[in-house]
Write an enzyme that holds these catalytic residues in place. Structure first.
Site, PDB file in Angstrom:
ATOM      1  N   TYR A   1      34.747 -20.691 -83.430  1.00  0.00           N
ATOM      2  CA  TYR A   1      33.415 -20.399 -82.905  1.00  0.00           C
ATOM      3  C   TYR A   1      32.554 -21.648 -83.096  1.00  0.00           C
ATOM      4  O   TYR A   1      31.902 -21.825 -84.120  1.00  0.00           O
ATOM      5  CB  TYR A   1      32.771 -19.233 -83.655  1.00  0.00           C
ATOM      6  CG  TYR A   1      33.393 -17.876 -83.430  1.00  0.00           C
ATOM      7  CD1 TYR A   1      34.323 -17.651 -82.432  1.00  0.00           C
ATOM      8  CD2 TYR A   1      33.026 -16.794 -84.235  1.00  0.00           C
ATOM      9  CE1 TYR A   1      34.884 -16.401 -82.234  1.00  0.00           C
ATOM     10  CE2 TYR A   1      33.573 -15.532 -84.047  1.00  0.00           C
ATOM     11  CZ  TYR A   1      34.506 -15.349 -83.055  1.00  0.00           C
ATOM     12  OH  TYR A   1      35.049 -14.101 -82.868  1.00  0.00           O
TER      13      TYR A   1
ATOM     14  N   PRO B   1      30.955 -11.943 -71.884  1.00  0.00           N
ATOM     15  CA  PRO B   1      30.466 -12.998 -70.997  1.00  0.00           C
ATOM     16  C   PRO B   1      30.225 -12.480 -69.593  1.00  0.00           C
ATOM     17  O   PRO B   1      31.082 -11.836 -68.987  1.00  0.00           O
ATOM     18  CB  PRO B   1      31.608 -14.033 -71.028  1.00  0.00           C
ATOM     19  CG  PRO B   1      32.241 -13.833 -72.359  1.00  0.00           C
ATOM     20  CD  PRO B   1      32.171 -12.342 -72.611  1.00  0.00           C
TER      21      PRO B   1
ATOM     22  N   GLY C   1      27.865  -4.156 -74.240  1.00  0.00           N
ATOM     23  CA  GLY C   1      28.033  -4.903 -73.003  1.00  0.00           C
ATOM     24  C   GLY C   1      27.477  -6.305 -73.058  1.00  0.00           C
ATOM     25  O   GLY C   1      28.019  -7.223 -72.456  1.00  0.00           O
TER      26      GLY C   1
END
Length: 314
Positions: free
Chosen positions: A76, A234, A230
């Site tokens: 990350y 992406p 949600g």
């Protein structure tokens, strides 16, 4: 093994991660509402790195609100910063009850592209990288993240899990989990070592793992969905709503509770079982507080029935 609260709460009260109860990750106790660090650094779907001071403020506020389970990974990162480095900077010295879970197996090059999946003999280097970045002597929980994409890949996990068990025996790892796995891969891992958590993609409209979630509950294993809101996916709409099946129902229930659709999705996730943990991620203090407040959002049986009916089990 778990404690839950029964007091009716609303999202207007002070957010408290402990309102959703607790669960065990091995010998560590965590609040079921945690935090996912993927979006702290930017990248992986975010167009630009967010301000460093904002990410540090989010982490410190999360801990203030009772979050004691943070999920992260060495991959990350963007070129200018990484989630692990931000965690280390913001939260050291770490609180005694803070549990940091990380993932190995997948890795990315400095230009952001995923590299070939790690061999078993390369896992030690990834564990040591996380230890170094986080400023720890030992990692609390390490998930073997199987595959580099979102599609679960078949294949034997035995050699990789065995290598990770060796690292636990060497004192570098406290507990072992698995991520992005098929049911048979969990069985294979359990034949080698205790597993404290399964981290798979799962949410209100992604229910393929209903059976695996239930089996984890029977075994006392934490089930930790990623992308359960949600807004974490992406391309999703920023406020967590979707142009998809169930959007109207979620919005109606959210309005009844003066909540957001994302909060309803998180509350539904936590209602799936006492062993289910949530790790929503955000780079915004305001959104963090909304996410944490979802730990205290109670849905009644009728509302749960409506939500359960949106995406029947596969």
């Amino acid at each position: 093994m778990t404690t839950t609260t029964t007091t009716t709460t609303t999202t207007t009260t002070t957010p408290d991660a402990g309102a959703g109860g607790t669960w065990q990750l091995g010998d560590r106790t965590v609040h079921r509402l945690g935090f996912g660090a993927m979006r702290l650094s930017g990248g992986l779907g975010d167009p630009e790195p967010r301000p460093r001071e904002t990410s540090i403020a989010v982490l410190r506020r999360a801990v203030e609100l009772g979050v004691n389970h943070i999920d992260t990974a060495a991959f990350y990162f963007v070129p200018t910063r990484s989630a692990n480095e931000l965690i280390s900077t913001a939260l050291q010295p770490y609180a005694d009850d803070l549990v940091i879970t990380t993932k190995i197996g997948a890795s990315r090059s400095r230009d952001g592209r995923f590299e070939p999946y790690a061999r078993p003999d390369e896992l030690r280097g990834q564990v040591e990288e996380n230890i170094r970045q986080l400023g720890l002597d030992q990692l609390d929980v390490v998930n073997l993240r199987w595959g580099t994409g979102l599609v679960r890949e078949p294949g034997s996990v035995a050699e990789h899990v065995g290598a990770l068990a060796d690292l636990r025996d060497a004192g570098l790892v406290r507990h072992i989990g698995v991520s992005n796995v098929l049911p048979e891969q969990l069985d294979e891992a359990l034949a080698i070592t205790p597993v404290v958590c399964v981290q798979n993609r799962y949410g209100l409209t992604e229910r393929d793992d209903d059976g695996l979630l239930e089996r984890c509950g029977e075994l006392g294993i934490a089930f930790v969905p990623f992308f359960s809101v949600g807004a974490s996916v992406p391309g999703a709409i920023p406020d967590g709503t979707h142009h998809e099946a169930g959007a109207a129902e979620v919005a109606e229930i959210a309005a009844a509770h003066r909540a957001t659709p994302a909060q309803v999705r998180l509350a539904w996730t936590l209602h799936r079982g006492a062993h289910v943990l949530a790790i929503p991620g955000t780079g915004s203090v305001a959104h963090l507080e909304q996410n944490v407040a979802a730990a205290g959002l109670r849905l009644d049986d009728a509302e749960l029935a409506v939500l359960d009916g949106i995406a029947p089990p596969a």
